[in-house]
Write a protein that holds these residues in place. Sequence first.
Motif, PDB file in Angstrom:
ATOM      1  N   LYS A   2       5.100  13.567  10.940  1.00  0.00           N
ATOM      2  CA  LYS A   2       5.038  12.845   9.774  1.00  0.00           C
ATOM      3  C   LYS A   2       4.437  11.830   9.388  1.00  0.00           C
ATOM      4  O   LYS A   2       4.721  10.870  10.359  1.00  0.00           O
ATOM      5  CB  LYS A   2       6.212  13.223   8.879  1.00  0.00           C
ATOM      6  N   PHE A   3       3.871  11.320   8.282  1.00  0.00           N
ATOM      7  CA  PHE A   3       3.363   9.925   8.186  1.00  0.00           C
ATOM      8  C   PHE A   3       4.444   9.031   7.930  1.00  0.00           C
ATOM      9  O   PHE A   3       5.536   9.464   7.391  1.00  0.00           O
ATOM     10  CB  PHE A   3       2.422   9.855   6.872  1.00  0.00           C
ATOM     11  N   THR A   4       4.455   7.656   8.407  1.00  0.00           N
ATOM     12  CA  THR A   4       5.507   6.706   8.178  1.00  0.00           C
ATOM     13  C   THR A   4       4.591   5.571   7.344  1.00  0.00           C
ATOM     14  O   THR A   4       3.214   5.600   7.300  1.00  0.00           O
ATOM     15  CB  THR A   4       5.978   6.266   9.444  1.00  0.00           C
ATOM     16  N   LEU A   5       5.681   4.891   6.557  1.00  0.00           N
ATOM     17  CA  LEU A   5       5.090   3.676   6.217  1.00  0.00           C
ATOM     18  C   LEU A   5       4.073   2.673   6.991  1.00  0.00           C
ATOM     19  O   LEU A   5       3.041   2.248   6.640  1.00  0.00           O
ATOM     20  CB  LEU A   5       5.903   2.705   5.309  1.00  0.00           C
ATOM     21  N   LYS A   6       4.701   2.436   8.114  1.00  0.00           N
ATOM     22  CA  LYS A   6       3.758   1.495   8.891  1.00  0.00           C
ATOM     23  C   LYS A   6       2.642   2.077   9.554  1.00  0.00           C
ATOM     24  O   LYS A   6       1.648   1.640   9.580  1.00  0.00           O
ATOM     25  CB  LYS A   6       4.909   1.637  10.249  1.00  0.00           C
ATOM     26  N   GLU A   7       2.552   3.764   9.705  1.00  0.00           N
ATOM     27  CA  GLU A   7       1.230   4.293  10.013  1.00  0.00           C
ATOM     28  C   GLU A   7       0.284   4.090   9.025  1.00  0.00           C
ATOM     29  O   GLU A   7      -0.929   3.704   9.163  1.00  0.00           O
ATOM     30  CB  GLU A   7       1.447   5.651  10.312  1.00  0.00           C
ATOM     31  N   VAL A   8       0.772   4.164   7.574  1.00  0.00           N
ATOM     32  CA  VAL A   8      -0.354   4.368   6.584  1.00  0.00           C
ATOM     33  C   VAL A   8      -0.742   2.847   6.222  1.00  0.00           C
ATOM     34  O   VAL A   8      -1.962   2.573   5.837  1.00  0.00           O
ATOM     35  CB  VAL A   8      -0.020   4.872   5.431  1.00  0.00           C
ATOM     36  N   LEU A   9      -0.006   1.808   6.819  1.00  0.00           N
ATOM     37  CA  LEU A   9      -0.526   0.570   6.368  1.00  0.00           C
ATOM     38  C   LEU A   9      -1.410   0.098   7.388  1.00  0.00           C
ATOM     39  O   LEU A   9      -2.183  -1.084   7.344  1.00  0.00           O
ATOM     40  CB  LEU A   9       0.949  -0.510   6.626  1.00  0.00           C
ATOM     41  N   ASN A  10      -1.551   0.852   8.576  1.00  0.00           N
ATOM     42  CA  ASN A  10      -2.339   0.590   9.739  1.00  0.00           C
ATOM     43  C   ASN A  10      -3.449   1.436   9.806  1.00  0.00           C
ATOM     44  O   ASN A  10      -4.282   1.522  10.594  1.00  0.00           O
ATOM     45  CB  ASN A  10      -1.574   0.520  10.912  1.00  0.00           C
ATOM     46  N   ALA A  11      -3.881   2.206   8.514  1.00  0.00           N
ATOM     47  CA  ALA A  11      -4.827   3.128   8.518  1.00  0.00           C
ATOM     48  C   ALA A  11      -6.043   2.528   7.818  1.00  0.00           C
ATOM     49  O   ALA A  11      -5.842   1.636   6.983  1.00  0.00           O
ATOM     50  CB  ALA A  11      -4.633   4.287   7.665  1.00  0.00           C
ATOM     51  N   PHE A  16      -2.105  -4.046   7.088  1.00  0.00           N
ATOM     52  CA  PHE A  16      -1.296  -4.624   6.474  1.00  0.00           C
ATOM     53  C   PHE A  16       0.146  -4.764   7.079  1.00  0.00           C
ATOM     54  O   PHE A  16       0.603  -3.845   7.881  1.00  0.00           O
ATOM     55  CB  PHE A  16      -0.909  -3.843   5.091  1.00  0.00           C
ATOM     56  N   LYS A  17       0.888  -5.716   6.674  1.00  0.00           N
ATOM     57  CA  LYS A  17       2.497  -5.788   7.193  1.00  0.00           C
ATOM     58  C   LYS A  17       3.153  -5.448   5.828  1.00  0.00           C
ATOM     59  O   LYS A  17       2.742  -5.866   4.788  1.00  0.00           O
ATOM     60  CB  LYS A  17       2.692  -7.152   7.707  1.00  0.00           C
ATOM     61  N   GLU A  18       4.172  -4.732   6.373  1.00  0.00           N
ATOM     62  CA  GLU A  18       4.987  -4.497   4.958  1.00  0.00           C
ATOM     63  C   GLU A  18       5.201  -5.696   4.224  1.00  0.00           C
ATOM     64  O   GLU A  18       5.407  -5.569   2.707  1.00  0.00           O
ATOM     65  CB  GLU A  18       6.378  -3.803   5.541  1.00  0.00           C
ATOM     66  N   SER A  19       5.429  -6.691   4.779  1.00  0.00           N
ATOM     67  CA  SER A  19       5.791  -8.130   4.152  1.00  0.00           C
ATOM     68  C   SER A  19       4.669  -8.442   3.062  1.00  0.00           C
ATOM     69  O   SER A  19       5.053  -9.580   2.300  1.00  0.00           O
ATOM     70  CB  SER A  19       6.337  -9.271   5.000  1.00  0.00           C
ATOM     71  N   GLU A  20       3.434  -8.016   3.452  1.00  0.00           N
ATOM     72  CA  GLU A  20       2.260  -8.514   2.589  1.00  0.00           C
ATOM     73  C   GLU A  20       2.206  -7.503   1.216  1.00  0.00           C
ATOM     74  O   GLU A  20       1.355  -7.811   0.681  1.00  0.00           O
ATOM     75  CB  GLU A  20       1.281  -8.106   3.393  1.00  0.00           C
ATOM     76  N   ILE A  21       2.793  -6.733   1.175  1.00  0.00           N
ATOM     77  CA  ILE A  21       2.896  -5.486  -0.190  1.00  0.00           C
ATOM     78  C   ILE A  21       3.762  -5.728  -1.058  1.00  0.00           C
ATOM     79  O   ILE A  21       4.897  -5.942  -0.581  1.00  0.00           O
ATOM     80  CB  ILE A  21       2.432  -4.134   0.223  1.00  0.00           C
ATOM     81  N   ASP A  22       3.522  -5.809  -2.243  1.00  0.00           N
ATOM     82  CA  ASP A  22       4.529  -6.006  -3.379  1.00  0.00           C
ATOM     83  C   ASP A  22       5.371  -4.814  -3.474  1.00  0.00           C
ATOM     84  O   ASP A  22       5.235  -3.448  -2.868  1.00  0.00           O
ATOM     85  CB  ASP A  22       3.654  -6.260  -4.621  1.00  0.00           C
ATOM     86  N   MET A  45      -1.374  15.115  11.499  1.00  0.00           N
ATOM     87  CA  MET A  45      -2.388  14.449  10.697  1.00  0.00           C
ATOM     88  C   MET A  45      -2.613  13.264  11.040  1.00  0.00           C
ATOM     89  O   MET A  45      -1.584  12.540  11.233  1.00  0.00           O
ATOM     90  CB  MET A  45      -1.933  14.704   9.088  1.00  0.00           C
ATOM     91  N   ILE A  46      -3.772  12.570  10.888  1.00  0.00           N
ATOM     92  CA  ILE A  46      -4.218  11.073  11.031  1.00  0.00           C
ATOM     93  C   ILE A  46      -4.812  10.576   9.929  1.00  0.00           C
ATOM     94  O   ILE A  46      -5.828  11.039   9.584  1.00  0.00           O
ATOM     95  CB  ILE A  46      -5.120  10.886  12.347  1.00  0.00           C
ATOM     96  N   ALA A  47      -4.195   9.441   9.545  1.00  0.00           N
ATOM     97  CA  ALA A  47      -4.537   8.909   8.236  1.00  0.00           C
ATOM     98  C   ALA A  47      -5.746   7.905   8.706  1.00  0.00           C
ATOM     99  O   ALA A  47      -5.635   7.007   9.376  1.00  0.00           O
ATOM    100  CB  ALA A  47      -3.612   7.828   7.601  1.00  0.00           C
ATOM    101  N   SER A  48      -6.907   7.994   8.062  1.00  0.00           N
ATOM    102  CA  SER A  48      -7.996   7.210   8.479  1.00  0.00           C
ATOM    103  C   SER A  48      -8.369   6.270   7.357  1.00  0.00           C
ATOM    104  O   SER A  48      -9.002   5.078   7.405  1.00  0.00           O
ATOM    105  CB  SER A  48      -9.264   8.044   8.369  1.00  0.00           C
ATOM    106  N   SER A  49      -7.686   6.260   6.275  1.00  0.00           N
ATOM    107  CA  SER A  49      -7.677   5.151   5.175  1.00  0.00           C
ATOM    108  C   SER A  49      -6.665   5.473   4.146  1.00  0.00           C
ATOM    109  O   SER A  49      -6.396   6.602   4.051  1.00  0.00           O
ATOM    110  CB  SER A  49      -8.900   5.270   4.553  1.00  0.00           C
ATOM    111  N   CYS A  50      -5.944   4.277   3.860  1.00  0.00           N
ATOM    112  CA  CYS A  50      -4.857   4.570   2.658  1.00  0.00           C
ATOM    113  C   CYS A  50      -4.872   3.237   1.981  1.00  0.00           C
ATOM    114  O   CYS A  50      -5.807   3.150   1.271  1.00  0.00           O
ATOM    115  CB  CYS A  50      -3.500   4.887   3.479  1.00  0.00           C
ATOM    116  N   LEU A  51      -4.118   2.391   2.109  1.00  0.00           N
ATOM    117  CA  LEU A  51      -4.119   1.109   1.326  1.00  0.00           C
ATOM    118  C   LEU A  51      -5.271   0.066   1.679  1.00  0.00           C
ATOM    119  O   LEU A  51      -5.563   0.016   2.736  1.00  0.00           O
ATOM    120  CB  LEU A  51      -3.025   0.287   1.292  1.00  0.00           C
ATOM    121  N   ARG A  52      -6.042  -0.141   0.591  1.00  0.00           N
ATOM    122  CA  ARG A  52      -7.237  -0.958   0.929  1.00  0.00           C
ATOM    123  C   ARG A  52      -7.264  -2.190   0.318  1.00  0.00           C
ATOM    124  O   ARG A  52      -6.606  -2.234  -0.985  1.00  0.00           O
ATOM    125  CB  ARG A  52      -8.607  -0.230   0.230  1.00  0.00           C
ATOM    126  N   SER A  53      -7.834  -3.191   0.762  1.00  0.00           N
ATOM    127  CA  SER A  53      -7.799  -4.640   0.075  1.00  0.00           C
ATOM    128  C   SER A  53      -9.011  -4.731  -0.543  1.00  0.00           C
ATOM    129  O   SER A  53      -9.923  -3.684  -0.771  1.00  0.00           O
ATOM    130  CB  SER A  53      -8.072  -5.725   1.230  1.00  0.00           C
TER     131      SER A  53
END
Length: 128
Positions: A2-11, A16-22, A45-53
């Motif tokens: 299953k996807f984790t927050l850390k994984e999608v922040l690095n996709a 991103f570091k968790e401390s960098e997001i609101d 499943m492998i996230a290739s992109s999630c949160l973007r700057s």
Amino acid sequence: MKFTLKEVLNAGSHKFKESEIDLVTKRNLEDLIDKVNALGYQPPMIASSCLRSLEDQKRINAQAMGSSHLYGRAIDISDPKGELKTWLLQNQAKLVVLGLWMEHPDYTKGWCHLQTIRPKSGNLLFIP
């Protein structure tokens, strides 16, 4: 798996570091992760992109500066063989129940785009 927050922040290209997001973005990501994980798709499943700057979004698609990726409301999942796409098309009811929309597979060769924001068209399978 299953996807984790850390994984999608690095996709994708921006890490991103968790401390960098609101807090709102974090909650959006957690909601997205919960919904995608609840699909029940079994192969990893492998996230290739999630949160973007903003910079990444401009580079990837400057015409879509309102992209759900900017708010933690969209994920691209690697799908080189089209197996996830096929499974999602056969299980569209799960998308509806979970509140997920899918970019039309004709526009996403090699990946699947899912988002928690209803597109302007309102269509479950939408054209970007």
